[in-house]
Scaffold this motif. Structure first.
Motif, PDB file in Angstrom:
ATOM      1  N   ILE A  22       0.884  -1.388   0.017  1.00 15.89           N
ATOM      2  CA  ILE A  22      -0.114   0.134  -0.193  1.00 15.89           C
ATOM      3  C   ILE A  22       0.757   1.214   0.076  1.00 15.89           C
ATOM      4  O   ILE A  22       0.748   2.245  -0.677  1.00 15.89           O
ATOM      5  CB  ILE A  22      -0.783  -0.130   1.099  1.00 15.89           C
ATOM      6  CG1 ILE A  22      -2.012  -1.136   1.007  1.00 15.89           C
ATOM      7  CG2 ILE A  22      -1.616   1.352   1.267  1.00 15.89           C
ATOM      8  CD1 ILE A  22      -2.958  -1.296   2.341  1.00 15.89           C
ATOM      9  N   THR A  47      -1.066   1.468 -10.626  1.00 16.11           N
ATOM     10  CA  THR A  47      -2.196   0.539 -10.236  1.00 16.11           C
ATOM     11  C   THR A  47      -2.251  -0.947 -10.504  1.00 16.11           C
ATOM     12  O   THR A  47      -2.365  -1.558  -9.793  1.00 16.11           O
ATOM     13  CB  THR A  47      -3.802   1.351 -10.754  1.00 16.11           C
ATOM     14  OG1 THR A  47      -3.733   2.422 -10.659  1.00 16.11           O
ATOM     15  CG2 THR A  47      -4.833   0.424 -10.173  1.00 16.11           C
ATOM     16  N   LEU A  55      -0.178  -7.519  -5.108  1.00 12.55           N
ATOM     17  CA  LEU A  55      -0.891  -8.364  -4.401  1.00 12.55           C
ATOM     18  C   LEU A  55      -1.097  -9.763  -4.946  1.00 12.55           C
ATOM     19  O   LEU A  55      -1.006 -10.777  -4.195  1.00 12.55           O
ATOM     20  CB  LEU A  55      -2.313  -7.654  -4.631  1.00 12.55           C
ATOM     21  CG  LEU A  55      -2.575  -6.560  -3.715  1.00 12.55           C
ATOM     22  CD1 LEU A  55      -3.934  -5.927  -4.050  1.00 12.55           C
ATOM     23  CD2 LEU A  55      -2.324  -6.684  -2.321  1.00 12.55           C
ATOM     24  N   TYR A  81       0.022 -13.116  -2.758  1.00 11.28           N
ATOM     25  CA  TYR A  81      -1.032 -14.072  -2.167  1.00 11.28           C
ATOM     26  C   TYR A  81      -0.324 -15.506  -2.630  1.00 11.28           C
ATOM     27  O   TYR A  81      -0.638 -16.388  -1.962  1.00 11.28           O
ATOM     28  CB  TYR A  81      -2.049 -14.026  -2.984  1.00 11.28           C
ATOM     29  CG  TYR A  81      -3.081 -15.269  -3.298  1.00 11.28           C
ATOM     30  CD1 TYR A  81      -3.965 -15.385  -2.099  1.00 11.28           C
ATOM     31  CD2 TYR A  81      -3.425 -16.058  -4.228  1.00 11.28           C
ATOM     32  CE1 TYR A  81      -4.881 -16.430  -1.615  1.00 11.28           C
ATOM     33  CE2 TYR A  81      -4.080 -17.210  -3.949  1.00 11.28           C
ATOM     34  CZ  TYR A  81      -4.939 -17.510  -2.722  1.00 11.28           C
ATOM     35  OH  TYR A  81      -5.776 -18.303  -2.392  1.00 11.28           O
ATOM     36  N   VAL A  97      -5.964  -3.515   7.813  1.00  7.33           N
ATOM     37  CA  VAL A  97      -5.687  -3.203   6.349  1.00  7.33           C
ATOM     38  C   VAL A  97      -6.958  -2.637   5.945  1.00  7.33           C
ATOM     39  O   VAL A  97      -6.769  -1.621   4.954  1.00  7.33           O
ATOM     40  CB  VAL A  97      -5.797  -4.639   5.682  1.00  7.33           C
ATOM     41  CG1 VAL A  97      -5.396  -4.193   4.320  1.00  7.33           C
ATOM     42  CG2 VAL A  97      -4.477  -5.469   6.253  1.00  7.33           C
ATOM     43  N   VAL A 122      -6.908   0.815   3.253  1.00  4.70           N
ATOM     44  CA  VAL A 122      -7.394   0.751   2.014  1.00  4.70           C
ATOM     45  C   VAL A 122      -8.393   2.005   1.880  1.00  4.70           C
ATOM     46  O   VAL A 122      -8.162   2.598   0.855  1.00  4.70           O
ATOM     47  CB  VAL A 122      -8.024  -0.648   1.912  1.00  4.70           C
ATOM     48  CG1 VAL A 122      -8.875  -0.336   0.503  1.00  4.70           C
ATOM     49  CG2 VAL A 122      -7.337  -1.628   1.927  1.00  4.70           C
ATOM     50  N   GLY A 126      -9.026   0.076  -7.611  1.00  5.39           N
ATOM     51  CA  GLY A 126      -8.009  -0.265  -6.752  1.00  5.39           C
ATOM     52  C   GLY A 126      -8.870  -0.749  -5.271  1.00  5.39           C
ATOM     53  O   GLY A 126      -8.544  -1.810  -4.911  1.00  5.39           O
ATOM     54  N   PHE A 170      -8.793  -4.522  -3.560  1.00  5.64           N
ATOM     55  CA  PHE A 170      -8.310  -4.566  -2.265  1.00  5.64           C
ATOM     56  C   PHE A 170      -9.509  -5.138  -1.738  1.00  5.64           C
ATOM     57  O   PHE A 170      -9.228  -6.075  -1.010  1.00  5.64           O
ATOM     58  CB  PHE A 170      -7.996  -3.307  -1.798  1.00  5.64           C
ATOM     59  CG  PHE A 170      -6.299  -3.062  -1.666  1.00  5.64           C
ATOM     60  CD1 PHE A 170      -5.568  -3.804  -0.929  1.00  5.64           C
ATOM     61  CD2 PHE A 170      -5.986  -1.927  -2.423  1.00  5.64           C
ATOM     62  CE1 PHE A 170      -4.182  -3.784  -1.190  1.00  5.64           C
ATOM     63  CE2 PHE A 170      -4.679  -1.772  -2.761  1.00  5.64           C
ATOM     64  CZ  PHE A 170      -3.684  -2.616  -1.844  1.00  5.64           C
ATOM     65  N   PHE A 220      -9.842  -8.669  -2.517  1.00  4.84           N
ATOM     66  CA  PHE A 220      -8.704  -9.484  -1.929  1.00  4.84           C
ATOM     67  C   PHE A 220      -8.811  -9.962  -0.540  1.00  4.84           C
ATOM     68  O   PHE A 220      -8.718 -10.767   0.119  1.00  4.84           O
ATOM     69  CB  PHE A 220      -7.225  -8.568  -2.006  1.00  4.84           C
ATOM     70  CG  PHE A 220      -5.950  -9.358  -1.471  1.00  4.84           C
ATOM     71  CD1 PHE A 220      -5.331 -10.416  -2.303  1.00  4.84           C
ATOM     72  CD2 PHE A 220      -5.484  -8.846  -0.336  1.00  4.84           C
ATOM     73  CE1 PHE A 220      -4.336 -11.054  -1.790  1.00  4.84           C
ATOM     74  CE2 PHE A 220      -4.395  -9.561   0.082  1.00  4.84           C
ATOM     75  CZ  PHE A 220      -3.985 -10.515  -0.555  1.00  4.84           C
ATOM     76  N   LEU A 221      -9.156  -8.593   0.242  1.00  4.36           N
ATOM     77  CA  LEU A 221      -9.524  -8.924   1.764  1.00  4.36           C
ATOM     78  C   LEU A 221     -10.602  -9.920   2.057  1.00  4.36           C
ATOM     79  O   LEU A 221     -10.686 -10.908   3.074  1.00  4.36           O
ATOM     80  CB  LEU A 221      -9.736  -7.637   2.335  1.00  4.36           C
ATOM     81  CG  LEU A 221      -8.636  -6.483   2.457  1.00  4.36           C
ATOM     82  CD1 LEU A 221      -9.034  -5.257   2.909  1.00  4.36           C
ATOM     83  CD2 LEU A 221      -7.404  -7.097   3.376  1.00  4.36           C
ATOM     84  N   GLY A 263      -9.594 -13.427  -0.678  1.00  5.53           N
ATOM     85  CA  GLY A 263      -7.909 -13.881  -0.849  1.00  5.53           C
ATOM     86  C   GLY A 263      -7.471 -13.842  -2.327  1.00  5.53           C
ATOM     87  O   GLY A 263      -6.376 -13.863  -2.225  1.00  5.53           O
ATOM     88  N   VAL A 264      -8.482 -13.753  -3.142  1.00  2.00           N
ATOM     89  CA  VAL A 264      -8.022 -13.638  -4.583  1.00  2.00           C
ATOM     90  C   VAL A 264      -8.444 -12.323  -5.103  1.00  2.00           C
ATOM     91  O   VAL A 264      -9.706 -12.015  -4.795  1.00  2.00           O
ATOM     92  CB  VAL A 264      -8.410 -14.676  -5.523  1.00  2.00           C
ATOM     93  CG1 VAL A 264      -7.498 -16.078  -5.071  1.00  2.00           C
ATOM     94  CG2 VAL A 264      -9.577 -15.289  -5.471  1.00  2.00           C
ATOM     95  N   ILE A 265      -7.857 -11.823  -6.362  1.00  2.00           N
ATOM     96  CA  ILE A 265      -8.716 -10.815  -6.974  1.00  2.00           C
ATOM     97  C   ILE A 265      -9.482 -11.579  -8.064  1.00  2.00           C
ATOM     98  O   ILE A 265     -10.346 -11.011  -8.356  1.00  2.00           O
ATOM     99  CB  ILE A 265      -7.658 -10.058  -7.417  1.00  2.00           C
ATOM    100  CG1 ILE A 265      -6.941  -9.394  -6.165  1.00  2.00           C
ATOM    101  CG2 ILE A 265      -8.287  -8.948  -8.251  1.00  2.00           C
ATOM    102  CD1 ILE A 265      -5.752  -8.518  -6.551  1.00  2.00           C
ATOM    103  N   TYR A 304     -10.409 -18.243 -11.060  1.00  2.00           N
ATOM    104  CA  TYR A 304     -10.092 -18.989 -12.311  1.00  2.00           C
ATOM    105  C   TYR A 304     -11.283 -19.918 -12.449  1.00  2.00           C
ATOM    106  O   TYR A 304     -11.510 -20.096 -13.672  1.00  2.00           O
ATOM    107  CB  TYR A 304      -8.709 -19.892 -12.008  1.00  2.00           C
ATOM    108  CG  TYR A 304      -7.381 -18.790 -11.980  1.00  2.00           C
ATOM    109  CD1 TYR A 304      -7.040 -18.315 -13.196  1.00  2.00           C
ATOM    110  CD2 TYR A 304      -7.074 -18.545 -10.890  1.00  2.00           C
ATOM    111  CE1 TYR A 304      -5.864 -17.217 -12.945  1.00  2.00           C
ATOM    112  CE2 TYR A 304      -5.852 -17.634 -10.578  1.00  2.00           C
ATOM    113  CZ  TYR A 304      -5.448 -17.262 -11.655  1.00  2.00           C
ATOM    114  OH  TYR A 304      -4.262 -16.308 -11.619  1.00  2.00           O
TER     115      TYR A 304
END
Lengths: 805, 96
Positions: free
Chosen positions: A657, A687, A694, A698, B30, B34, B74, B78, B81-82, B85-87, B90
């Motif tokens: 961050i 970005t 990130l 992970y 976190v 953010v 963004g 985030f 993700f929080l 755990g993944v963005i 799949y």
């Protein structure tokens, strides 16, 4: 391309054909195809005697690299011809001998004869080249072909060891010689030996003279197995016996002698040369003969004997060089040493060649070369015995063989060295005849050991692998010819003197001769009851005594030499070299990237800081800096605080961050400093990279997830602060040192006029300097493909690449 | 006069950003960070807008829009993700 060039290159050309001849004529021993070549060459070189005996020379040039002064120039003079005759003559005899020695069913004859021919051609090239670079080329070719021949039985560990050792030592010498050649070129500006000799006065007075001399002598001493570089020669005895006879007694080991003789007119005006050549020669003479006595292997005895005899020739060349001190032929007092050197060179080649062949016969017929197992062979091998007697007695210096004559002249030469009153010889010069005499006693001793321990005494059949019998006639031809030469040269030494020895001396000491003059060489058996004669009598008497009481005093060998062995020094040195280099490499190649980064940054600091300090480059000029606004201070503060906090962040997420915050602040700076395109790109890229961080975060492995603070290391802190400080200093200096204005005016003026755009940044990117952009696109393409490949392609060991899986 | 007002505004927003940075650094969760980052993004929008006025240019208007989009993306990334755990997920069809 003259006939002479063809003669020198013909062995190399024939070497190309040998594998085919070997393949298509399987029934005929390959050696037979080889035999005519050295014989024809010998006959061809004999023709030159009529020219050289009157002091004439033959010179032929073929352009090679003329622009660098390197031409394939061959020159036949007395010295070169003597060596060429030795090489071709003994070469023919050795080939004949090898035909009977090597078994065509068991040995790889094609490689053997290819190597031998390579060597023969190289050796001819060495002795006939007039260009130093060409000489060096052939010189290294002899080293390589000798390496191949020593390691001929490459399944044996000792052969490989001996080949490697001789290679390392002779190539070390060869490279030193190359250094000497280049220095000589710096002094004289020519690679031609003949022209260099003309300029010898300039050479002697040049500041590089001593270095050149030592480098040349290093080359000569390593090749000719002089003290302390003699250690490779005994180990080279692992080669097949014909090779030992040819390379390691008659030809290659004399290349160093040749070089010393050839360079004598250039270097020998100085005392350094006389002292070094004569001194090292005498030392080698003594050490070789002393060490030969303790050997039990016949070939080892001969190897040390060769070392010793080469030392003798070398010392004679050194002593003879003193003749140049006077510069006239009238005062021929010291010239006898050169006569002795040339004469012994021939003698040694004849008797040592025959002795090696005799050893080969003994080995071939009994299965061993160990004198402790041999004995009483006289009745089984009468011809071989006769040959051995002739060879060893000549080696020991007993009349009427030719060794006696050269030994007498050797003593004369050494006695005259002791009487020299220049080059500081009067101080230690007296040592020369004393060492020479004691070395001759040992020479006598091992010569007697060689012949009598092998052929007389008790016959021990239980220790021998085969029942001994006389060798086949073909194997005996070559040693018989050589032994007859020993006798002929012994009884009629003057057949050589006018045709061979005198012109050879003319090449060694040219400055002493007027035009058309020649040295008057006369070798006689009896020259009155001189000191030399009594010395010879003393050698024989004392040698007999020592031989008689050998068991009583031989004990000193078990104590003394093991401590003073140069082999141990070499082996230990090689071991230590490997060990130390391994340890050094290990100590700094740690395998950690952080260590290498420390090296890189330390070098960065050292190089740049020292440049800044010693070049006085740091300057601070604040005359054209812009005013600092409050808003900028705040932004810098934000950026600095974020950047520093990254270092102390407790979790990785915080670091990411904060990194994003730094990136956005940079974008803000771009806005503030009027760079909208940069700001746009920076924002997007920042970005995306935060998102990628990130992603990477992970996927970190489980173990490392226990998040730790970065450990503090003083070195790292110091280095990072130093790097930052230096970059800042350089940036400030660069700003203060602007010498000319920017070229941006051109773009401002022409962006619309010439390129038809209003956005200057974009016009520069795609128009004025579009080339860079193209490759940036390529970089991105490669990166994308690389990422794709890394993710998709998962080959493990042993799995084939298969797209469909 | 107008310029001075603008600069004062910029300064105040900068001070606000310092406060937000403090929140980013300090946390404690976190999510705090953010949100602070999102707020920094919006502050950036206003700073850029003010600076554009000062510099009398319209070149930075794109940037204002971009920051708006990016701050949103963004923050969403985030948040996801929080939360998960993944963005990016799949397993749309159940296999990877």
């Amino acid at each position: 391309m003259s006939l002479l060039h063809l003669a020198v290159l013909s062995p190399l050309l024939l070497a190309i054909l040998i594998p085919f001849l070997h393949k298509y004529f399987k029934n005929i021993h390959t050696g037979w195809f080889l035999l005519p070549l050295p014989a024809v060459l010998f006959a061809y070189f004999l023709q030159f005697i009529s020219t050289t005996s009157h002091g004439g020379t033959v010179m032929e040039t073929v352009a090679w690299i003329s622009s660098l002064g390197i031409n394939f120039t061959l020159k036949v003079d007395g010295l070169g011809l003597l060596f060429a005759l030795l090489i071709t003559g003994i070469g023919a005899l050795v080939v004949l001998y090898s035909i009977y020695y090597l078994n065509p069913d068991k040995e790889k004859l094609n490689t053997f004869y290819v190597y031998l021919l390579l060597f023969m051609g190289a050796m001819l090239g060495v002795v006939l080249s007039d260009n130093l670079i060409v000489l060096y080329t052939f010189w290294e070719l002899t080293s390589f072909s000798s390496f191949l021949l020593i390691g001929y039985w490459n399944h044996r560990e000792r052969s490989r060891y001996g080949a490697q050792k001789s290679m390392l030592i002779t190539v070390f010498g060869g490279l030193s010689m190359l250094g000497g050649i280049l220095m000589l070129y710096i002094i004289t500006g020519t690679f031609s030996i003949s022209e260099t000799i003309q300029m010898s006065n300039e050479v002697v007075n040049h500041p590089l003279f001593t270095a050149t001399l030592i480098l040349f002598l290093l080359g000569a001493f390593t090749k000719s197995a002089q003290f302390p570089f003699h250690i490779w020669l005994p180990d080279a005895m692992e080669a097949p016996t014909p090779v030992s006879a040819y390379l390691h007694s008659a030809t290659m080991v004399k290349a160093g002698i040749y070089l010393v003789a050839r360079m004598t007119p250039v270097f020998a005006h100085s005392g350094t040369w006389v002292w070094l050549v004569a001194g090292v020669g005498v030392l080698t003479l003594f050490w070789g003969s002393f060490s030969a006595v303790k050997q039990t292997d016949l070939k080892a005895i001969l190897a040390f004997s060769t070392v010793s005899q080469l030392g003798m020739i070398m010392s004679l060349l050194g002593a003879g060089a003193a003749a140049l001190h006077y510069g006239t032929i009238e005062d021929g007092y010291y010239i006898v040493a050169v006569t002795a050197a040339v004469f012994h060179l021939i003698n040694h080649a004849t008797f040592k060649g025959s002795l090696f062949m005799v050893t080969g016969i003994i080995d071939h017929e009994t299965g061993t070369r160990d004198i402790r197992k041999l004995g009483g062979l006289m009745n089984f091998m009468p011809i071989t015995f006769t040959l051995a007697i002739i060879g060893t007695f000549s080696m020991a210096g007993i009349p009427p063989f030719n060794g006696f004559l050269s030994k007498e002249m050797f003593f004369t030469g050494m006695l005259r060295v002791a009487e020299m009153d220049f080059f500081n010889m009067d101080t230690w010069g007296i040592l020369f005849p004393i060492i020479a005499w004691s070395a001759s006693v040992f020479t006598f001793l091992y010569s007697m050991m060689y012949v009598f321990k092998t052929f007389t005494g008790k016959y021990q059949p239980e220790k021998l692998e085969k029942k001994p019998h006389e060798a086949p006639i073909g194997m005996l031809i070559s040693p018989v010819i050589l032994a007859s030469l020993v006798i002929i040269f012994g009884i009629f030494p003057n057949v050589l003197s006018h045709n061979i020895i005198s012109p050879a001396m003319g090449s060694i000491l040219p400055s002493l001769l007027e035009n058309g003059e020649g040295f008057d060489v006369h070798i006689s058996h009896w020259h009155g009851p001189t000191a030399e004669l009594f010395m010879t009598i003393g050698v024989i008497a004392f040698g007999l005594l020592l031989y008689k009481f050998m068991p009583k005093w031989a004990g000193i060998y078990s104590k003394l030499p093991s401590r003073m062995s140069f082999n141990r020094f070499y082996d230990r040195g090689l071991e230590l070299l490997e060990l130390t280099s391994k340890n050094i490499t290990k100590s700094y190649m740690t395998g950690f990237i952080r260590t290498y980064l420390v090296y890189i940054f330390s070098f960065f600091i050292l190089a740049l800081a020292s440049t800044l300090i010693f070049k006085n480059a740091f300057q601070l000029d604040l005359s054209d800096v812009a005013p600092i606004r409050f808003f900028e201070v705040v932004l810098v503060l934000i950026m600095a605080v974020s950047a520093i906090t990254i270092l102390f962040a407790k979790s990785r997420l915080t670091s990411i961050i904060l990194l994003g915050a730094v990136g956005y602040t940079v974008a803000l700076f771009f806005v503030l400093f009027r760079a909208p395109d940069l700001a746009l790109t920076q924002l997007v890229i920042e970005t995306v990279s935060v998102a990628l961080f990130l992603l990477a975060f992970y996927h970190l492995p489980q173990i490392r997830r226990n998040e730790e603070r970065i450990r503090f290391r003083a070195t790292n802190a110091l280095i990072s602060i130093a790097v930052g400080a230096i970059v800042t200093m350089i940036a400030l200096s660069a700003h203060s040192n602007k010498t000319f204005g920017s070229i941006s005016e051109y773009y401002v003026e022409n962006t619309y006029k010439k390129a038809g755009g209003e956005n200057m940044v974009n016009v520069i990117l795609v128009d004025f300097r579009g080339f860079d952009t193209m490759f940036e696109i390529a970089v991105l393409g490669i990166a994308a493909l690389g990422i794709f490949a890394m993710i998709k392609l998962r080959l493990t060991r042993g799995r084939e690449l298969d797209e469909n899986k | 006069m107008f310029d001075a007002v603008l600069w004062i505004s910029v300064t105040f927003i900068s001070l606000a950003m310092i406060g937000l940075i403090y929140r980013v650094i300090k946390g404690p969760t976190v999510a705090d960070r953010v949100v602070a980052l999102d707020a920094i993004g919006i502050s950036l929008v206003s700073v850029v807008a003010l600076v554009s006025i000062v510099l009398e240019t319209s070149a930075f208007l794109d940037i204002i829009l971009l920051i708006g989009i990016l701050a949103f993306i963004g923050t969403v990334a985030f948040s996801k993700f929080l939360e998960k755990g993944v963005i990016m997920e799949y397993d749309r069809n159940g296999d990877r």
